[in-house]
Enzyme design. Structure first.
Site, PDB file in Angstrom:
ATOM      1  N   GLY A 176      27.245 -72.632   0.209  1.00  0.00           N
ATOM      2  CA  GLY A 176      27.324 -71.455  -0.625  1.00  0.00           C
ATOM      3  C   GLY A 176      28.601 -71.404  -1.441  1.00  0.00           C
ATOM      4  O   GLY A 176      28.836 -70.436  -2.162  1.00  0.00           O
ATOM      5  N   ASP A 177      29.432 -72.439  -1.325  1.00  0.00           N
ATOM      6  CA  ASP A 177      30.681 -72.511  -2.088  1.00  0.00           C
ATOM      7  C   ASP A 177      30.948 -73.990  -2.377  1.00  0.00           C
ATOM      8  O   ASP A 177      30.049 -74.811  -2.303  1.00  0.00           O
ATOM      9  CB  ASP A 177      31.819 -71.844  -1.306  1.00  0.00           C
TER      10      ASP A 177
END
Length: 473
Positions: free
Chosen positions: A258-259
């Protein structure tokens, strides 16, 4: 009545068979210390002494806390640090645990059928002080929770396995973060600090509360063969973040995040400048990344201690926001220089190249507005991309341009509806060679087929020869 020789033989066979059956049944008892193991694995060092978590009361039922068992096992095994070291085997089962600390000359081996489940009880996560190069926690102004697997001031430490799993059970943490319920920073899955000769390899990490792997203030670090998985909308689930580390290699990893899949860091504004420990001599190779909202490799934004001599090659990015992204801002100070990237394949990207000089995000108002970062010596070559929205967005800083940018032998295939302005450039200097579509005027085309530089020398971390280690119990 005396048995005939034939009957006696059958009786002996029956007794032996019964014993074997009972032993086999005992092997099936979950969490039993009677389980036999024959394990081999590559490591920077092998160990003279061995133990299994069940020897210290571990229960692999997925419900019983094993925090005390881990701490007891490691405390017991630490006595062998000067006598050939020790290894702790996490056997098949589901092992619920809070944070625990590693020791020197030690190996934590996670069996291929073992799952470490991170406790959701905050009482099992000790609090730590803020990192000196950050000055505050990232999620809040206070300190931070200790990581699930933590170690500091260690020498010769290994976390490895047969691709066993570490499950951070991060969903409740993500909810707390999004609803501003946290005053201190969420735990990571693995964090090693102030340590030398570190290996993290051949495990699967899923659903981390925040960052997955964070070596910080370390030297001679090997990160190899990791599978890291998190929902693509999970907050700050960076894959691997080498932070103020020297002589590090990250290779053969697969990350869905997610990053940023890899985020290279070295401290935040005035705290990073004062601490003064750069990340340097870093190799990243054979990486596959999926991260629709972030970068394959990010340099920064916390880079105030400096980032130097990063070599990345044979990188694959799929459905990822950007390839390599440099993130910095006025007030950071520090530098990002001597960056070399080659042989990168990208499919379905928003940006191929992205540099940001206005990232913002300061730990407090006390940063020096005159502390300008130095971004120079950025080399990208031999890349292919397809289904791309923007070729590049390169935003330097006014009166502090990003210099020495070289991009060569790059072919970018555009999406069916690409943006009209493919190269958006401000305050950058450099050149390109054999780049399609053509770059902006600030990066003029050289007509002599110049290739950007990539170092031919080997870094010391590449000379490490792993040993084959065994355990039979």
């Amino acid at each position: 009545m005396e048995l005939s020789p034939k009957s006696r033989c059958y009786q002996i066979i029956a007794i032996v068979s019964s014993i074997l059956i009972l032993e086999l049944l005992s092997l099936r008892v979950q969490g039993s210390s009677q389980v036999e193991y024959s394990i081999s694995y590559p490591a920077i060092n092998c160990r003279k002494h061995s133990a299994v978590l069940t020897d210290f009361g571990g229960v692999g039922d997925g419900k019983t806390s094993n925090t005390k068992a881990f701490n007891s096992a490691i405390a017991n095994l630490s006595q062998f640090a000067s006598d050939g070291g020790a290894q702790l085997i996490v056997p098949p089962g589901k092992w619920l645990t809070g944070s625990f600390n590693l020791t020197s000359h030690f190996t934590l081996y996670i069996h291929k059928e073992a799952v470490l489940l991170a406790s959701q009880d905050e009482a099992e996560w000790p609090h730590l002080a803020v990192l000196p190069s950050y000055g505050r926690g990232r999620d809040g102004p206070g300190g931070r929770f200790s990581s699930l697997i933590f170690g500091t001031n260690l020498t010769d430490v290994v976390v490895t396995g047969g691709n066993g799993t570490i499950d951070g059970q991060g969903a409740p943490w993500w909810i707390k973060y999004r609803s501003n319920q946290l005053n201190i920073t969420r735990p990571y899955l693995i964090e090693i600090m102030y340590s030398n000769h570190v290996q993290i390899s051949n495990v699967t990490l899923i659903n981390s509360p925040s960052w997955n792997v964070h070596p910080i203030y370390c030297s001679n670090v090997l990160v190899q063969g990791l599978t890291i998985l998190a929902p693509i909308d999970s907050p700050n689930t960076d894959g691997i973040n080498p932070d103020s580390c020297t002589n590090t290699i990250i290779e053969d990893c697969y990350i869905v995040s997610g990053d940023d899949c890899i985020a290279v860091k070295s401290g935040w504004d005035q705290y990073g400048t004062k601490f003064g420990m750069p990340t340097k001599h870093l190799i990243i190779r054979r990486l596959t990344c999926i991260s629709p909202d972030s970068a394959t490799i990010a340099l920064g934004s916390e880079m105030s201690g400096g980032i130097k001599d990063v070599r990345a090659e044979d990188i694959t990015a799929i459905d990822t926001q950007s390839g390599v992204r440099i993130k910095t801002a006025i007030g950071r100070g520090g530098y990002v220089k001597d960056i070399y990237v080659r042989r990168m394949t990208m499919k379905t990207m928003k940006y191929v190249f992205w540099m940001t000089g206005s990232y913002g995000s300061h730990p407090d108002p006390n940063f020096d507005p005159k502390a300008l970062p130095e971004i120079t010596g950025i080399n990208y070559r031999d890349m292919v991309a397809e289904n791309v929205t923007y070729s590049a967005r390169l935003d330097g800083i006014q009166n502090d341009p990003f210099t020495g940018i070289c991009i060569s032998n790059v072919t970018i295939g555009l999406t069916e509806k690409p943006q009209k302005l493919q190269w958006n450039c401000t305050d950058v200097q450099g050149f390109t060679s054999r780049v399609t579509p053509p770059a902006c005027n600030l990066l003029p085309e050289k007509k002599d087929n110049t290739d950007c530089f990539y170092p031919k020398d080997k870094l010391p971390i590449e000379n490490i020869e792993l040993k084959t280690c065994f355990m039979t119990k």
